[in-house]
Design an enzyme around this catalytic site. Structure first.
Site, PDB file in Angstrom:
ATOM      1  N   HIS A  23       0.821  -1.227   0.000  1.00 24.70           N
ATOM      2  CA  HIS A  23       0.000   0.000   0.000  1.00 24.70           C
ATOM      3  C   HIS A  23       0.845   1.265   0.000  1.00 24.70           C
ATOM      4  CE1 HIS A  23       0.173   0.847   4.435  1.00 24.70           C
ATOM      5  NE2 HIS A  23       0.135  -0.455   4.580  1.00 24.70           N
ATOM      6  N   ASP A  82       6.055   0.691   6.866  1.00 24.75           N
ATOM      7  CA  ASP A  82       4.615   0.494   6.703  1.00 24.75           C
ATOM      8  C   ASP A  82       4.054   1.580   5.794  1.00 24.75           C
ATOM      9  OD1 ASP A  82       2.007  -0.430   7.019  1.00 24.75           O
ATOM     10  OD2 ASP A  82       1.713   0.588   8.935  1.00 24.75           O
ATOM     11  N   GLU A  89      -5.295   1.923   2.646  1.00 28.49           N
ATOM     12  CA  GLU A  89      -5.248   0.714   3.475  1.00 28.49           C
ATOM     13  C   GLU A  89      -5.407   1.054   4.949  1.00 28.49           C
ATOM     14  OE1 GLU A  89      -3.483  -2.361   6.063  1.00 28.49           O
ATOM     15  OE2 GLU A  89      -2.846  -0.296   5.800  1.00 28.49           O
ATOM     16  N   GLU A  90      -4.719   2.105   5.397  1.00 28.19           N
ATOM     17  CA  GLU A  90      -4.734   2.433   6.819  1.00 28.19           C
ATOM     18  C   GLU A  90      -6.121   2.833   7.309  1.00 28.19           C
ATOM     19  OE1 GLU A  90      -2.445   1.641   8.603  1.00 28.19           O
ATOM     20  OE2 GLU A  90      -0.514   1.831   7.600  1.00 28.19           O
ATOM     21  N   ASP A  97       3.191  -6.404   3.609  1.00 27.50           N
ATOM     22  CA  ASP A  97       2.740  -5.307   4.471  1.00 27.50           C
ATOM     23  C   ASP A  97       3.039  -5.567   5.946  1.00 27.50           C
ATOM     24  OD1 ASP A  97       1.586  -2.989   5.420  1.00 27.50           O
ATOM     25  OD2 ASP A  97      -0.460  -3.759   5.367  1.00 27.50           O
ATOM     26  N   HIS A 112       3.358   2.749  12.899  1.00 27.57           N
ATOM     27  CA  HIS A 112       2.408   3.835  13.157  1.00 27.57           C
ATOM     28  C   HIS A 112       2.966   4.891  14.114  1.00 27.57           C
ATOM     29  CE1 HIS A 112      -1.466   1.349  12.043  1.00 27.57           C
ATOM     30  NE2 HIS A 112      -0.518   1.309  11.102  1.00 27.57           N
TER      31      HIS A 112
END
Length: 490
Positions: free
Chosen positions: A294, A306, A340-341, A368, A439
């Site tokens: 992504h 990520d 995606e997130e 991912d 994140h």
């Protein structure tokens, strides 16, 4: 908007289900492959020279550390690539231009509807028992506070069960979740549903211990959604250190008071784009093998692990055969998802838009969960298909030794496809430190190792090429038996 909220909830459910179904060591020792036909084994063994050529090209040849350089250019130029931002859309255009310059085919973007959420300024101060500024990251989809903010006492709990037992104490307070980190899939439920559970008992806000096994005073963000029928309250992640401090102080019967301000807002939906590029198949171009990652990231750090690394090895995978003068029988298609997130939005949009073509998708692959040294694949599909993958992975020994095959697949975007019977697989790798940075502001190029990234590219491009070139398609069930039933999980 309702569909987007459903997809956001589905992403959380997938994480929880995976924690229950997926073995922690990433292996499946019980896979019985004695019935795999000898002619298939012989055909797969014939790809050994291709594997060696890819290794030479990527590990010691002209592509050595090239993907790392491309990724660092992307992350250093555009920074985090959050949905709804100019950073993301410019990054999509930049990767698109890079792929056009390197000979891939049918390069285009496809529109995806996305929510627009902006965190704005945010702050958290402890004002009793002492004055201290605390680190905070608001959670995606959260509402903000008023301009004056919220000043309230804290109630710290270890679990939803404790919250329920102490529900009479909650009204007018800020709930702090100091849940233990079991694993990501188990603990992330507090991030996803913590605000809703606290709001049911009259809390004015919620603060969630970051979902990470290790902390150096860095909060980790993520998306959350509100249950229907509850009044939305502001919610943010705090550090492991502060969550534990709040719990220690309040457990001793002392009062903790905090002042929270958040400018978070949600705006009308907008449009982002999936990026698609491919190498058209030579004899079965209508059949497709998808390799994916992504493009979007959170609004902190650089989105390197990520999912910048996974995105770029997927973008380059169809380029490898071109550089080797090869063209597989089937089309090898890179799809770089957006959104995606925020709830698998790009993958879900692709499945809907390409509904008439789903029976022609041989497999969907996704990277991912980091691009550390590769160990193999997790897979959802039939045992026979898993045995084919296992046979392919054998060829990587001893150069990569990425021979592990586990079931089911633990991917996020891939679940959109495995849920309707399409085989899917995700890259597994030695990512024990992945959730240290996930994140957070720590997700930067510093956590990318160029040699590990190259090894992941070798595995990814080799598996993609073989699956696109084999004489047989991967066998599939009409419905994958580990399909997620969202109603039963809730």
């Amino acid at each position: 908007m309702k569909l987007i909220k459903l997809l956001q909830s589905l992403k959380l459910i997938i994480a929880i289900v995976f924690s229950i179904l997926h073995p922690s060591d990433g292996r499946n020792e019980n896979l019985n492959c004695t019935d795999l036909p000898e002619n298939i084994k012989t055909e797969i063994a014939g790809y050994q020279p291709i594997f060696e050529s890819i290794c030479n090209l990527v590990l010691t040849g002209s592509l050595k550390q090239e993907v790392y350089n491309w990724l660092s250019d992307l992350t250093d130029t555009f920074g985090p690539r959050f949905i709804g931002t100019e950073n993301l859309e410019k990054a999509i255009d930049s990767v698109k231009q890079k792929l056009e310059q390197n000979g891939l085919e049918n390069i285009h973007t496809e529109n995806v509807t996305i929510p627009i959420w902006k965190r704005g300024n945010e702050s958290l101060y402890m004002i009793q028992p002492r004055l201290q500024k605390l680190a905070i990251l608001g959670l995606g989809g959260s509402v903000g506070t008023t301009t004056e903010g919220i000043t309230a006492n804290v109630i710290a709990v270890k679990s939803f069960d404790e919250l329920k037992q102490r529900s009479s104490e909650v009204a007018g307070k800020i709930v702090v979740y100091n849940q233990d980190y079991i694993d990501y899939g188990t603990s992330v439920v507090y991030r996803g549903r913590g605000a809703s559970m606290a709001a049911k008992y009259g809390a004015v806000a919620a603060l969630v211990r970051s979902i990470t096994p290790k902390s150096i005073y860095s909060p980790h963000t993520g998306w959350q959604s509100y249950d229907s029928g509850v009044t939305p309250i502001p919610v943010a992640c705090i550090t492991v250190e502060d969550a534990e401090m709040f719990h220690r102080i309040t457990t001793k019967g002392k009062t903790v008071t905090v002042a929270l301000k958040m400018e978070a807002q949600t705006f009308p939906n907008s449009v982002s784009r999936n990026l698609v590029a491919e190498l058209t198949g030579s004899s079965k171009p209508e059949e497709v093998v998808i390799v994916s990652g992504h493009m979007d990231s959170w609004d902190v750090g650089q989105g390197a692990i990520d999912d910048g690394g996974g995105m770029y090895i997927s973008a380059v995978a169809p380029l490898i055969p071109i550089l080797l003068g090869k063209r597989p029988k089937r089309t090898l298609r890179a799809v770089l998802w957006t959104g995606e997130e925020a709830g698998l939005l790009g993958a879900s949009s692709y499945r809907q838009t390409h509904q008439s073509e789903l029976d022609k998708i041989n497999i969907v692959l996704e990277s991912d969960e980091g691009t550390y040294d590769p160990t193999g694949l997790s897979f959802s599909g039939t045992n026979e298909a898993a045995c084919i993958l296992k046979e392919i992975l054998k060829i990587t020994d001893p150069i990569l030794n990425a021979t592990d095959i586990s079931m089911p697949d633990h991917g996020s975007d891939t679940s959109v496809f495995s849920s309707v019977g399409i085989p899917s697989a995700s890259l597994t790798n030695k990512n024990s430190e992945y959730f240290y940075y996930h994140h957070s502001n720590g997700d930067t190029m510093t956590e990318e190792n160029p040699d590990s990234l190259d090894r992941c590219l070798v595995l990814w491009s080799f598996v993609g090429y073989v699956l696109a070139d084999l004489s047989v398609s991967l066998p599939r069930n009409s419905t994958i038996n580990n399909n997620i039933d969202t109603n039963s999980v809730k």
